[in-house]
Structures are given as C-alpha cells and as structure tokens.
Design a protein around this motif. Structure first.
Motif: not given
Length: 308
Positions: A129-134
């Motif tokens: 879960x990349x930071x951008x998706x979070x």
C-alpha cells in the motif's frame, strides 16, 4: 434560500465570533460564489451549497480567499494525479480503510471543539500500500468531512500521528514528493485548519522523518507540533476520555470507528464516481495555466501549511 445544514447553538456562536459568520448574509455569499464559478471558463466545479459554505467558513468569509481555494481545489487535480486519478470507492479503498490507519473519531474534542484525527500509517505494509494510495483514501474522507463535519470546518482538527511499530521499511517507502504536494494542497486548496499535530510512540529512527515533515510547516503550526514521550503529555492537549478505548479513552472502539466510516464512504460511492466530471481545463484559464511546474517548482522546494 441556500440549502445548508443548521448549526448547533454552540457551533453557530463559534462561527459568528471566530469566523465572522453572519447568518443573514450566507445566501448572498453563496450566490456570489456560484456566479463566479459559472463565469470561469476553465472551471467545472460543484455548486452544492453545503460545500460552498465550507469554503466560506474555512476562509473566514473572505470571498477572495474562497474563490482562490475553490480554484485550487479543482485545478490541482491535474497536478496531483497520485491522489485524484481513479479516486473511486472500490474494494481497494475499503481495504485500506478497514486496516484502521486513517481514523476520524466519532466525537470531537468538545461540543464546539475540533475533530480528532488519528493517523496510524505504520499499520500498512507500504510495499503493498504505497503512501499515495493511503493518502488518496484520506482525501476521500476529507472531502466527505467538507460536506458533513461542522466541527472540522468551524473548529478545525487535531492530528495525532501514532508511530508505533515504525520501521526502516516505512522510512524507505516515504515519498517526500507526495508529502510536498499534500503540503501545497493543504495551503492552497483545502478549507480545513490544523489546530495541533501530536506525535506519539516515535522511535529514534523516525527523527529524520519528523525533521523533514517539520519543514512543511509554518512557524504557527510548528508551535502546535508536539512530540510526546508518554501519553500523560498527550493528555494535556487531548484529554484521555476523548481518545478511543485502545488509547485509554472512551471515544469509541477502533473497530466501531472503522465500521462507521466504511458505511459512510460506501454511501458516497456514486458521489466519487461523479467526481471525474469536475476539475479544470488549463487551456481555457485566463492568464497563466496552473501546472506541476508552477505549483511545485523545478526543484520541488517544500511549501508550508497554512493555519489559523
């Protein structure tokens, strides 16, 4: 007559005193914003009364600032595709939400007080879960708050960042570019005010990351940025009873907070499907277009958060 939700007596008083809200003038101000939006050839923006009054309140009823924030709110969607491309309520969105890394507590600090947020990004495997998706999921929740959360709009919010189980893998997956873009969004586009940032359970390995994050902040927010060595220190700012059961408080259990927000986010599934229609066409903007270069610069120097 505008179609906005009536405020509780205590929030109405706070809005009048702190934001300069004049009930008899709200309809007129909303009408001015609608006329302005419709006159902008580059903007395709929602005209919902509740959303527009959120901008007015977030800008303390400055029409000029409200127009600027609305412009950026829609125009930055092209410049920050990491957050806005494919921003739908789907199973991936709900999976991120269910892990409980993004919490909006059910009760505010007080009846007329700020909303309490808890960020627990360390619950995520950032390779999966990349930071951008979070942060995309966080932006969905924030947009819902603009429509529903009178406490957050009028009294602001307190952010508690729990760094329990922070590891080197979180450090390596940290993306300063997306954090910088979030900083610009917070300054230019979102009508929400940060009333305090509180770091808890931070290991020594996180000090560099905290130092980097602090560069995003204005002097005013730096004064509201606190690193707590223990919960007793945190309780001086956020009373224990205002926190979830898992943090020693009585403000709900995390599983119930997640369930409530999951239900709420699902209700907005069609709303975010519809969001693809809104944004800006920079080719039609009078004057210089807004793009990644003009917003963030070639070198990408950090912008600062703006608070009241």
């Amino acid at each position: 007559m505008s179609n906005i939700r009536p405020l509780s007596a205590c929030l109405a008083k706070k809005a009048k005193i702190e934001l300069g809200e004049v009930a008899d003038r709200i309809d007129e101000d909303i009408a001015i914003l609608k006329d302005w939006i419709c006159s902008q050839p580059h903007l395709q923006a929602r005209l919902d009364d509740q959303l527009l009054v959120a901008f007015l309140r977030g800008c303390k009823y400055s029409l000029q600032k409200s127009k600027q924030k609305i412009d950026y709110f829609y125009s930055m969607r092209n410049a920050v595709p990491e957050l806005y491309k494919n921003r739908f309520v789907n199973e991936k969105t709900l999976t991120i939400l269910r892990k409980g890394g993004i919490l909006r507590l059910l009760k505010p600090l007080s009846e007329d007080g700020p909303r309490i947020h808890i960020a627990r990004y360390t619950v995520y495997d950032m390779k999966e879960y990349p930071l951008a998706e979070i942060l995309k999921v966080r932006s969905i929740i924030s947009d819902i708050q603009l429509l529903e959360d009178d406490n957050a709009i009028i009294a602001g919010f307190i952010e508690i960042v729990d760094m329990q189980d922070f590891s080197a893998s979180h450090m390596f997956q940290f993306d300063p570019l997306i954090v910088k873009k979030i900083g610009v969004l917070a300054e230019k586009a979102w009508p929400l005010r940060t009333k305090g940032v509180h770091i808890i359970n931070a290991p020594p390995t996180a000090e560099k990351l905290l130092s980097l994050s602090k560069n995003l902040m204005s002097e005013k927010i730096k004064q509201r940025f606190h690193i707590h060595q223990n919960y007793g220190s945190l309780y001086r700012y956020v009373p224990q009873e205002c926190l979830p059961h898992e943090y020693g408080g009585s403000n709900g259990m995390i599983k119930d907070i997640i369930a409530s927000w999951e239900e709420n986010v699902i209700r907005y599934k069609d709303y975010f499907k519809d969001e693809i229609k809104y944004g800006s066409n920079e080719k039609l903007r009078p004057g210089e277009p807004l793009n990644s270069q003009s917003l963030f610069g070639l070198e990408g120097s950090f912008r600062k958060l703006e608070v009241d």
